[in-house]
Design an enzyme around this catalytic site. Structure first.
Site, PDB file in Angstrom:
ATOM      1  N   SER A  99       0.832  -1.201   0.000  1.00 47.66           N
ATOM      2  CA  SER A  99       0.000   0.000   0.000  1.00 47.66           C
ATOM      3  C   SER A  99       0.868   1.254   0.000  1.00 47.66           C
ATOM      4  O   SER A  99       2.000   1.246   0.500  1.00 47.66           O
ATOM      5  CB  SER A  99      -0.918   0.013   1.231  1.00 47.66           C
ATOM      6  OG  SER A  99      -0.175   0.308   2.399  1.00 47.66           O
TER       7      SER A  99
ATOM      8  N   ASP B 208      -1.961  -3.036  13.618  1.00 50.58           N
ATOM      9  CA  ASP B 208      -2.351  -4.250  12.913  1.00 50.58           C
ATOM     10  C   ASP B 208      -1.647  -5.504  13.424  1.00 50.58           C
ATOM     11  O   ASP B 208      -1.943  -6.604  12.975  1.00 50.58           O
ATOM     12  CB  ASP B 208      -2.068  -4.116  11.412  1.00 50.58           C
ATOM     13  CG  ASP B 208      -2.962  -3.080  10.751  1.00 50.58           C
ATOM     14  OD1 ASP B 208      -4.105  -2.910  11.207  1.00 50.58           O
ATOM     15  OD2 ASP B 208      -2.517  -2.440   9.787  1.00 50.58           O
TER      16      ASP B 208
END
Length: 139
Positions: A13, A82
């Site tokens: 990303s 995360d």
């Protein structure tokens, strides 16, 4: 300094690669060792399932962990938010980089602010954390 660059694993990303490049540049500046980014696709990056349906643990980080254990990369950069809370056998968090501005941004038509959105407005997000924050602000 070695002849071959250190391999830093990161998700593909734009945010992950940007954050990883900052770390790579800092490592090079402090050690003289060149660092190259190894772009890794995680299950969380390719699945169409909602995060709450995935169990939420490790879907963005397991691919990086597997590459570390197998020797495909030398180290990895990942968002702490995360990471599963349980440690991964054989791996250690050895550094935490200075946190950038943690605030999210709203991108709305016509330059609207969050407070200007009409009742019943729909805000798109895949993040359970943001859903909870939005619900708390606008029940």
């Amino acid at each position: 300094m070695t002849d071959s660059p250190a391999r830093l694993g990161t998700r593909r990303s734009p945010m992950a690669t940007s954050q990883s490049q900052v770390v790579a540049d800092a490592v090079t500046a402090r050690t003289g060792t060149e660092v190259e980014l190894e772009l890794i696709t995680s299950y969380g990056d390719v699945t169409q399932a909602h995060l709450t349906q995935l169990g939420g643990t490790g879907v963005f980080v397991n691919s990086l962990r597997e590459q570390l254990v197998s020797g495909g990369i030398d180290f990895a950069v990942h968002s702490l938010k995360d990471l599963p809370t349980a440690p991964a056998e054989g791996l250690t968090v050895v550094a935490v980089y200075e946190r950038d501005d943690p605030r999210d941004a709203l991108c709305a038509r016509d330059g609207r602010k969050f407070s200007d959105l009409p009742s019943g407005a729909v805000v798109g997000t895949g993040s359970p954390r943001r859903v909870a924050q939005l619900a708390a602000l606008r029940p």
